[in-house]
Design a protein around this motif. Structure first.
Motif, short mmCIF file in Angstrom:
data_model
loop_
_atom_site.label_atom_id
_atom_site.label_comp_id
_atom_site.label_asym_id
_atom_site.label_seq_id
_atom_site.Cartn_x
_atom_site.Cartn_y
_atom_site.Cartn_z
N SER A 125 0.83 -1.21 0.00
CA SER A 125 0.00 0.00 0.00
C SER A 125 0.87 1.25 0.00
O SER A 125 0.42 2.33 -0.37
CB SER A 125 -0.94 0.01 1.21
N GLN A 126 2.14 1.09 0.40
CA GLN A 126 3.06 2.22 0.47
C GLN A 126 3.87 2.38 -0.81
O GLN A 126 4.21 3.49 -1.20
CB GLN A 126 3.99 2.06 1.66
N LYS A 127 4.20 1.23 -1.46
CA LYS A 127 5.00 1.30 -2.69
C LYS A 127 4.92 -0.02 -3.44
O LYS A 127 4.72 -1.08 -2.84
CB LYS A 127 6.46 1.63 -2.37
N GLU A 128 5.09 0.06 -4.73
CA GLU A 128 5.15 -1.12 -5.58
C GLU A 128 6.49 -1.82 -5.31
O GLU A 128 7.51 -1.15 -5.17
CB GLU A 128 5.07 -0.67 -7.04
N CYS A 129 6.49 -3.15 -5.20
CA CYS A 129 7.71 -3.88 -4.85
C CYS A 129 7.84 -5.17 -5.66
O CYS A 129 6.84 -5.78 -6.04
CB CYS A 129 7.69 -4.29 -3.37
N SER A 130 9.07 -5.60 -5.81
CA SER A 130 9.36 -6.92 -6.36
C SER A 130 9.37 -7.93 -5.22
O SER A 130 9.38 -7.55 -4.04
CB SER A 130 10.72 -6.92 -7.06
N VAL A 131 9.41 -9.21 -5.57
CA VAL A 131 9.48 -10.26 -4.54
C VAL A 131 10.72 -10.03 -3.67
O VAL A 131 10.64 -10.12 -2.44
CB VAL A 131 9.51 -11.66 -5.19
N SER A 175 0.21 -7.68 -10.67
CA SER A 175 1.63 -7.63 -11.01
C SER A 175 1.81 -6.98 -12.37
O SER A 175 0.90 -6.98 -13.21
CB SER A 175 2.22 -9.03 -11.01
N ARG A 176 3.00 -6.45 -12.57
CA ARG A 176 3.39 -5.94 -13.88
C ARG A 176 4.84 -6.31 -14.10
O ARG A 176 5.64 -6.33 -13.17
CB ARG A 176 3.15 -4.44 -14.00
N ARG A 177 5.14 -6.64 -15.32
CA ARG A 177 6.50 -7.05 -15.68
C ARG A 177 7.24 -5.88 -16.31
O ARG A 177 6.70 -5.17 -17.14
CB ARG A 177 6.45 -8.22 -16.66
N GLU A 178 8.48 -5.70 -15.87
CA GLU A 178 9.37 -4.71 -16.47
C GLU A 178 10.69 -5.42 -16.74
O GLU A 178 11.47 -5.66 -15.82
CB GLU A 178 9.56 -3.53 -15.52
N GLY A 179 10.90 -5.82 -17.99
CA GLY A 179 12.07 -6.63 -18.33
C GLY A 179 11.94 -7.99 -17.66
O GLY A 179 10.95 -8.68 -17.85
N THR A 180 12.92 -8.33 -16.84
CA THR A 180 12.88 -9.62 -16.14
C THR A 180 12.29 -9.49 -14.74
O THR A 180 12.07 -10.49 -14.06
CB THR A 180 14.29 -10.22 -16.02
N MET A 181 12.01 -8.27 -14.31
CA MET A 181 11.48 -8.04 -12.97
C MET A 181 9.95 -7.99 -12.99
O MET A 181 9.34 -7.49 -13.92
CB MET A 181 12.00 -6.71 -12.40
#
Length: 105
Positions: free
Chosen positions: A40-46, A75-81
């Motif tokens: 809820s505070q920021k978008e994050c990767s695993v 989720s959203r993909r950006e390159g491999t992340m």
């Protein structure tokens, strides 16, 4: 006097009832709540979630899969992340109301 909620249905079909209880099940787990609060505070990767919450990547991935199945996160993909964020404000609103409720004395 009994509190009331406008537009609360009197009956639910089986599918809606199942998804409603699964959503509350999702919110009954401390790890999933911590993940939702972070997202809820920021978008994050695993990896970012694992690091911020001191969890293993496999734990985070497992919990995100559960949350994603219920459409609580997207989720959203950006390159491999792959980056995760809340799907919408509905469940965050429930979570905030619950936190406010338990903090209220």
């Amino acid at each position: 006097m009994t509190p009331s909620v406008d537009n609360l249905p009197t009956e639910l079909d089986e599918h809606t009832l199942f998804l409603t209880t699964q959503t509350f099940k999702a919110l009954s787990d401390q790890t999933r709540v911590r993940i939702l609060i972070l997202l809820s505070q920021k978008e994050c990767s695993v990896n970012e979630i694992a690091q911020c919450l001191s969890l293993s990547q496999s734990t985070v991935s497992h919990q995100l899969r559960f949350l994603k199945q219920l459409r609580l996160v997207k989720s959203r993909r950006e390159g491999t992340m792959v980056y995760y964020s809340p799907n919408d404000e509905h469940v965050l609103s429930i979570l905030k109301q619950t936190i406010d409720h338990v903090k209220h004395e």
